[in-house]
Scaffold this motif. Sequence first.
Motif, PDB file in Angstrom:
ATOM      1  N   GLY A   1       0.915  -1.260  -0.012  1.00 50.15           N
ATOM      2  CA  GLY A   1       0.066   0.153  -0.092  1.00 50.15           C
ATOM      3  C   GLY A   1       0.947   1.253  -0.063  1.00 50.15           C
ATOM      4  O   GLY A   1       1.984   1.364   0.641  1.00 50.15           O
ATOM      5  N   THR A   2       0.440   2.261  -0.740  1.00 51.62           N
ATOM      6  CA  THR A   2       1.126   3.537  -0.770  1.00 51.62           C
ATOM      7  C   THR A   2       0.156   4.691  -0.698  1.00 51.62           C
ATOM      8  O   THR A   2      -0.784   4.682  -0.979  1.00 51.62           O
ATOM      9  CB  THR A   2       2.103   3.764  -2.094  1.00 51.62           C
ATOM     10  OG1 THR A   2       0.851   3.648  -3.575  1.00 51.62           O
ATOM     11  CG2 THR A   2       2.811   2.404  -2.429  1.00 51.62           C
TER      12      THR A   2
ATOM     13  N   ARG B   1      -7.351   2.087   5.091  1.00 49.58           N
ATOM     14  CA  ARG B   1      -6.761   1.728   4.002  1.00 49.58           C
ATOM     15  C   ARG B   1      -5.695   2.464   3.506  1.00 49.58           C
ATOM     16  O   ARG B   1      -5.669   3.856   3.634  1.00 49.58           O
ATOM     17  CB  ARG B   1      -7.948   2.204   2.863  1.00 49.58           C
ATOM     18  CG  ARG B   1      -7.693   1.917   1.276  1.00 49.58           C
ATOM     19  CD  ARG B   1      -8.884   2.224   0.353  1.00 49.58           C
ATOM     20  NE  ARG B   1      -8.630   1.881  -1.153  1.00 49.58           N
ATOM     21  CZ  ARG B   1      -9.225   1.809  -1.978  1.00 49.58           C
ATOM     22  NH1 ARG B   1     -10.535   1.729  -1.755  1.00 49.58           N
ATOM     23  NH2 ARG B   1      -8.780   1.752  -3.171  1.00 49.58           N
ATOM     24  N   VAL B   2      -4.734   1.974   2.728  1.00 47.02           N
ATOM     25  CA  VAL B   2      -3.547   2.585   2.423  1.00 47.02           C
ATOM     26  C   VAL B   2      -3.538   2.167   0.846  1.00 47.02           C
ATOM     27  O   VAL B   2      -3.038   1.159   0.555  1.00 47.02           O
ATOM     28  CB  VAL B   2      -2.282   1.988   2.911  1.00 47.02           C
ATOM     29  CG1 VAL B   2      -1.154   3.175   2.605  1.00 47.02           C
ATOM     30  CG2 VAL B   2      -2.373   2.478   4.567  1.00 47.02           C
ATOM     31  N   GLY B   3      -3.693   3.144  -0.033  1.00 45.94           N
ATOM     32  CA  GLY B   3      -3.567   2.913  -1.458  1.00 45.94           C
ATOM     33  C   GLY B   3      -4.666   1.580  -1.859  1.00 45.94           C
ATOM     34  O   GLY B   3      -5.868   1.909  -1.525  1.00 45.94           O
ATOM     35  N   ASP B   4      -3.879   0.655  -2.480  1.00 46.32           N
ATOM     36  CA  ASP B   4      -4.752  -0.550  -2.880  1.00 46.32           C
ATOM     37  C   ASP B   4      -4.732  -1.401  -1.875  1.00 46.32           C
ATOM     38  O   ASP B   4      -5.201  -2.771  -2.121  1.00 46.32           O
ATOM     39  CB  ASP B   4      -4.087  -0.980  -4.059  1.00 46.32           C
ATOM     40  CG  ASP B   4      -4.279   0.048  -5.419  1.00 46.32           C
ATOM     41  OD1 ASP B   4      -5.360   0.680  -5.350  1.00 46.32           O
ATOM     42  OD2 ASP B   4      -3.414  -0.002  -6.111  1.00 46.32           O
ATOM     43  N   VAL B   5      -4.493  -1.238  -0.648  1.00 46.56           N
ATOM     44  CA  VAL B   5      -4.490  -2.302   0.246  1.00 46.56           C
ATOM     45  C   VAL B   5      -5.160  -1.913   1.678  1.00 46.56           C
ATOM     46  O   VAL B   5      -5.312  -0.636   1.983  1.00 46.56           O
ATOM     47  CB  VAL B   5      -3.160  -2.669   0.822  1.00 46.56           C
ATOM     48  CG1 VAL B   5      -2.936  -3.800   1.902  1.00 46.56           C
ATOM     49  CG2 VAL B   5      -2.305  -2.999  -0.366  1.00 46.56           C
ATOM     50  N   VAL B   6      -6.049  -2.775   2.321  1.00 48.80           N
ATOM     51  CA  VAL B   6      -6.698  -2.489   3.173  1.00 48.80           C
ATOM     52  C   VAL B   6      -6.458  -3.477   4.412  1.00 48.80           C
ATOM     53  O   VAL B   6      -6.178  -4.715   4.369  1.00 48.80           O
ATOM     54  CB  VAL B   6      -8.311  -2.767   3.208  1.00 48.80           C
ATOM     55  CG1 VAL B   6      -9.111  -2.768   4.255  1.00 48.80           C
ATOM     56  CG2 VAL B   6      -8.857  -1.702   2.006  1.00 48.80           C
ATOM     57  N   ALA B   7      -6.150  -2.749   5.593  1.00 48.99           N
ATOM     58  CA  ALA B   7      -5.842  -3.765   6.923  1.00 48.99           C
ATOM     59  C   ALA B   7      -7.114  -3.642   7.747  1.00 48.99           C
ATOM     60  O   ALA B   7      -7.718  -2.625   7.908  1.00 48.99           O
ATOM     61  CB  ALA B   7      -4.770  -3.333   7.590  1.00 48.99           C
ATOM     62  N   LYS B   8      -7.296  -4.747   8.384  1.00 53.25           N
ATOM     63  CA  LYS B   8      -8.531  -4.655   9.329  1.00 53.25           C
ATOM     64  C   LYS B   8      -8.193  -5.373  10.615  1.00 53.25           C
ATOM     65  O   LYS B   8      -7.488  -6.449  10.629  1.00 53.25           O
ATOM     66  CB  LYS B   8      -9.623  -5.642   8.777  1.00 53.25           C
ATOM     67  CG  LYS B   8     -10.969  -5.633   9.660  1.00 53.25           C
ATOM     68  CD  LYS B   8     -12.119  -6.482   8.842  1.00 53.25           C
ATOM     69  CE  LYS B   8     -13.344  -6.753   9.698  1.00 53.25           C
ATOM     70  NZ  LYS B   8     -14.164  -7.486   9.010  1.00 53.25           N
ATOM     71  N   ALA B   9      -8.426  -4.654  11.612  1.00 52.56           N
ATOM     72  CA  ALA B   9      -8.524  -5.227  13.153  1.00 52.56           C
ATOM     73  C   ALA B   9      -9.985  -5.751  13.529  1.00 52.56           C
ATOM     74  O   ALA B   9     -10.840  -4.765  13.435  1.00 52.56           O
ATOM     75  CB  ALA B   9      -8.149  -4.162  14.268  1.00 52.56           C
ATOM     76  N   HIS B  10      -9.933  -6.975  13.515  1.00 54.02           N
ATOM     77  CA  HIS B  10     -11.393  -7.740  14.004  1.00 54.02           C
ATOM     78  C   HIS B  10     -11.986  -7.662  15.327  1.00 54.02           C
ATOM     79  O   HIS B  10     -11.222  -7.160  16.238  1.00 54.02           O
ATOM     80  CB  HIS B  10     -11.098  -9.119  13.518  1.00 54.02           C
ATOM     81  CG  HIS B  10     -10.814  -9.317  12.263  1.00 54.02           C
ATOM     82  ND1 HIS B  10     -11.715  -9.643  11.078  1.00 54.02           N
ATOM     83  CD2 HIS B  10      -9.790  -9.324  11.441  1.00 54.02           C
ATOM     84  CE1 HIS B  10     -11.019  -9.989  10.087  1.00 54.02           C
ATOM     85  NE2 HIS B  10      -9.715  -9.557  10.098  1.00 54.02           N
ATOM     86  N   ARG B  11     -13.282  -7.851  15.517  1.00 54.49           N
ATOM     87  CA  ARG B  11     -13.761  -7.877  16.925  1.00 54.49           C
ATOM     88  C   ARG B  11     -12.786  -8.898  17.746  1.00 54.49           C
ATOM     89  O   ARG B  11     -12.471  -9.846  17.306  1.00 54.49           O
ATOM     90  CB  ARG B  11     -15.170  -8.194  16.842  1.00 54.49           C
ATOM     91  CG  ARG B  11     -15.911  -7.268  16.068  1.00 54.49           C
ATOM     92  CD  ARG B  11     -17.424  -7.951  16.377  1.00 54.49           C
ATOM     93  NE  ARG B  11     -17.625  -9.211  15.734  1.00 54.49           N
ATOM     94  CZ  ARG B  11     -18.182  -9.701  14.628  1.00 54.49           C
ATOM     95  NH1 ARG B  11     -18.413  -8.937  13.725  1.00 54.49           N
ATOM     96  NH2 ARG B  11     -18.247 -11.064  14.356  1.00 54.49           N
ATOM     97  N   ARG B  12     -12.519  -8.383  19.012  1.00 51.79           N
ATOM     98  CA  ARG B  12     -11.764  -9.282  20.036  1.00 51.79           C
ATOM     99  C   ARG B  12     -12.414 -10.528  19.890  1.00 51.79           C
ATOM    100  O   ARG B  12     -11.684 -11.707  20.216  1.00 51.79           O
ATOM    101  CB  ARG B  12     -11.871  -8.717  21.286  1.00 51.79           C
ATOM    102  CG  ARG B  12     -11.162  -7.271  21.294  1.00 51.79           C
ATOM    103  CD  ARG B  12     -10.924  -6.702  22.789  1.00 51.79           C
ATOM    104  NE  ARG B  12     -10.506  -5.268  22.443  1.00 51.79           N
ATOM    105  CZ  ARG B  12      -9.025  -5.098  22.214  1.00 51.79           C
ATOM    106  NH1 ARG B  12      -8.302  -6.041  22.420  1.00 51.79           N
ATOM    107  NH2 ARG B  12      -8.623  -3.958  22.430  1.00 51.79           N
TER     108      ARG B  12
END
Length: 279
Positions: free
Chosen positions: A14-15, A31-42
């Motif tokens: 991601g850029t 979201r960073v550019g074309d990449v998504v990062a997710k922290a899920h429910r505990r």
Amino acid sequence: MIEHLTALAREAGGTGDAAVLYAHDDVLVVRVGDVVAKAHRRETTDLPARAAVATANPALLLPPIGLPEPVEGRAVSVWPAGEPVDPADPIGAPWAEAGRLLAALHALPVPDGLPPQGAPLRVREIMARPLPDLPASRVILRAYATLPESLEEPGRVHVVHGDFHLGQLVLHGGGWRLIDLDDLGRGDPVWDLARPAALFASGVLPGEVWSRFLHGYLGAGGVDLGTDPWTRLDIPAQALAIQTAARCVSKAVDEGRALDEYETTLIDACDRISRSRTS
């Protein structure tokens, strides 16, 4: 956590600047550019087993970039970014394609170790939270009290998304894909049809749109619902209408505003549910 997710997205290619797409109910998406990062429910469990289904079926489910990993005690995953459905045009959304995707998902062999789908449990979880002291809340709780103790019929075992709605569709690689695997699992496939059914029955979704979705599903070989689909859909659709109404009331209070037309329509649907059960 935003910094952690941003760093993971950059490591995956991601850029550009980081943007928070979602931060609610213990879920964080960056979201960073074309990449998504997710922290899920505990409380999210078995994410690797769920993600493996997406990895094996990239024509149906957007596959993750690598395996989910823990960060600060929470499951974190990284994904390619897709283009979501336009929230301003729900009528023009790809409803028939959504039905076809769900039909193909329900036809998959159920992998060993796949956990139960999360939709019925999510209803119980959300309705266990205290609601604001409002007349609308009392209408919702009366409707909820009419639901049977068991929300899911036993013995129906398919691969189920577990939380299907329009926000779970993205355009990627030239086609529509399902996203969000937190509730994917084995169970009764009618739960994937139940939210659109609830919106149709509540008067939110036009009949032509509901028909487009249902015909797309059945025409693609979806699970046979019998001559009257509502004998299977009724309880799940009511449960999700009640759940959605509860979330709407809490959200409106949190935002310090009155209920809008969509939310009021759901409250009216809850009133009809309770009256139909007690009449």
